[in-house]
Design an enzyme around this catalytic site. Structure first.
Site, PDB file in Angstrom:
ATOM      1  N   GLU A  37       0.833  -1.203   0.000  1.00 54.79           N
ATOM      2  CA  GLU A  37       0.000   0.000   0.000  1.00 54.79           C
ATOM      3  C   GLU A  37       0.870   1.257   0.000  1.00 54.79           C
ATOM      4  O   GLU A  37       1.946   1.266   0.590  1.00 54.79           O
ATOM      5  CB  GLU A  37      -0.906   0.008   1.245  1.00 54.79           C
ATOM      6  CG  GLU A  37      -1.717  -1.277   1.386  1.00 54.79           C
ATOM      7  CD  GLU A  37      -2.393  -1.433   2.745  1.00 54.79           C
ATOM      8  OE1 GLU A  37      -2.662  -0.397   3.400  1.00 54.79           O
ATOM      9  OE2 GLU A  37      -2.646  -2.578   3.148  1.00 54.79           O
ATOM     10  N   GLU A  93      -9.899   5.717   2.856  1.00 52.25           N
ATOM     11  CA  GLU A  93     -10.262   4.916   4.029  1.00 52.25           C
ATOM     12  C   GLU A  93     -10.236   5.816   5.253  1.00 52.25           C
ATOM     13  O   GLU A  93      -9.352   6.670   5.385  1.00 52.25           O
ATOM     14  CB  GLU A  93      -9.263   3.776   4.209  1.00 52.25           C
ATOM     15  CG  GLU A  93      -9.492   2.933   5.461  1.00 52.25           C
ATOM     16  CD  GLU A  93      -8.414   1.865   5.679  1.00 52.25           C
ATOM     17  OE1 GLU A  93      -8.481   1.187   6.713  1.00 52.25           O
ATOM     18  OE2 GLU A  93      -7.510   1.727   4.824  1.00 52.25           O
TER      19      GLU A  93
END
Length: 422
Positions: free
Chosen positions: A226, A337
């Site tokens: 990520e 997120e």
């Protein structure tokens, strides 16, 4: 005489009770003190592991200290499998693609691609042969739930778009607004990500915008690489927007971490510090700033490389760190997120992206543009069958589109708590 207790016996009993009380008090006090000193010892030991001896140190205007650490002394080489590793200073192959960042025309003249946008550069640079490492402070570690969990994400923080039980996802406390592709073998992903500074309601919450490269099931064996930007008061002690990376090979359980907070990612770049502040950031109806991130698998060595901006190859995740990602990714996700802790029984007001809904568009809502995947021939391609997912579209939403300048793109985000998201 029956029923009469001698005075000396009473005094003796009282004295015994006082001694017993004092012994208990001092034992508890000692246990508390030894507990604190044990924690301090653990914290200090961990700081010594993370903060390597530096050639020089640079004080950043945001309070960070950036240590210029010799490349061969960085945290990655604490890993037992990397003791004799020969550092690869550059990738063997670089993906060829549809969009050259230098050729992409922007929709408005006030949109800017940033040039090494990190605050600490105002006060110095690291020399070649060293890498910039954000120094970890005692308070950083103490904010974590434990020394062991410092620098790690909580489990269940990857969005599973086709979950049959969305309520279960909401209970994890993480919410998402993403675009994704699956059903093929992917060897990398790219995006240009609009940079903002979302407001965070609680210290234990965060807001991030990132790319996920995923392999394996969404169970105990999930592999994930990520990268993106985040605002995380818990991790960094402030509300600055920061560049970050993350990796795990076991669904966030024991392996992996943010940035260079464990052994794994090998950095080769002397200009960019993982976890350092990005500046400037975009403003509502004002100048827009974005960063380009590319992650791809070198077809020769098999390592996963990361590039920031137009030419800053940061480093690589060695392939042995992973199981499924040793070969390829089976899913790519792009998007936002947040953590929704529902501390007062209501939805958090922590913002995602710019804190505005997608329909507001450019200079108001946050975007990902020129999103691409790397195929088996090491070419950057437009994503096929792009899907979208959000748990609660009244809180955070996502809308995709495509055009000649931005290729495949989407706007995403939202304010969290509002009339339709109580």
């Amino acid at each position: 005489m029956g029923g009469v207790v001698h005075l000396s016996t009473v005094k003796l009993a009282r004295g015994f009770l006082v001694c017993l009380f004092l012994w208990g008090f001092f034992s508890l006090s000692y246990a508390a003190r030894s507990g604190v000193s044990k924690q301090k010892f653990e914290v200090k030991k961990h700081l010594n592991r993370l903060n390597k001896p530096a050639v020089k140190s640079i004080q950043s205007p945001d309070g960070d200290i950036i240590d210029c650490v010799p490349i061969s002394k960085q945290p990655a080489f604490d890993h037992p499998f990397l003791k004799d590793h020969k550092i690869q200073m550059k990738p063997n192959y670089h993906p060829q693609g549809l969009f050259d960042d230098n050729k992409v025309s922007a929709p408005k003249s006030n949109e800017k691609e940033m040039h090494i946008p990190q605050l600490w550069h105002r006060y110095g640079k690291c020399t070649e042969g060293t890498i910039p490492v954000r120094r970890t402070k005692e308070d950083d570690v103490l904010r974590a739930s434990s020394v062991k969990r410092y620098g790690k994400k909580k489990r269940t923080s990857v969005p599973l778009p086709k979950s049959a039980e969305p309520d279960l996802i909401n209970q994890s406390g993480h919410q998402h607004a993403i675009a994704y592709v699956e059903g093929d073998k992917y060897y990398g992903a790219k995006a240009t990500i609009n940079v903002w500074e979302p407001k965070i309601q609680q210290q234990n919450e965060f807001s991030l915008s990132q790319i996920w490269l995923l392999g394996g099931s969404f169970g105990q064996d999930l592999n994930s690489i990520e990268a993106g930007w985040q605002v995380s008061p818990d991790l960094y002690g402030d509300n600055n927007t920061r560049l970050f990376t993350y990796w795990t090979s076991d669904a966030y359980q024991a392996t992996g971490c943010y940035n260079l907070l464990c052994s794994g990612f090998i950095q080769v770049n002397s200009d960019i510090a993982m976890g350092a502040s990005i500046s400037p950031v975009s403003g509502y109806r004002n100048s827009q700033y974005d960063i380009s991130i590319l992650i791809w698998k070198d077809p020769k060595e098999g390592h996963w490389w990361m590039q920031f901006g137009n030419g800053y190859v940061l480093g690589y995740w060695p392939s042995f760190l992973f199981s499924y990602l040793t070969e390829s990714a089976s899913m790519i996700e792009w998007g936002g997120e947040v953590v929704n802790s529902q501390s007062d029984g209501q939805h958090t007001s922590t913002q995602m992206g710019s804190g505005r809904f997608p329909e507001e568009g450019f200079s108001k809502a946050s975007y990902f543009r020129n999103i691409q995947v790397v195929d088996g021939s090491n070419n950057l391609k437009a994503p096929k069958g792009l899907g979208t997912f959000t748990e609660q579209s009244n809180c955070y939403d996502v809308q995709t589109g495509s055009n000649d300048d931005w290729g495949h793109y989407f706007y995403y985000g939202g304010p969290g708590k509002n009339q339709k998201c109580p």
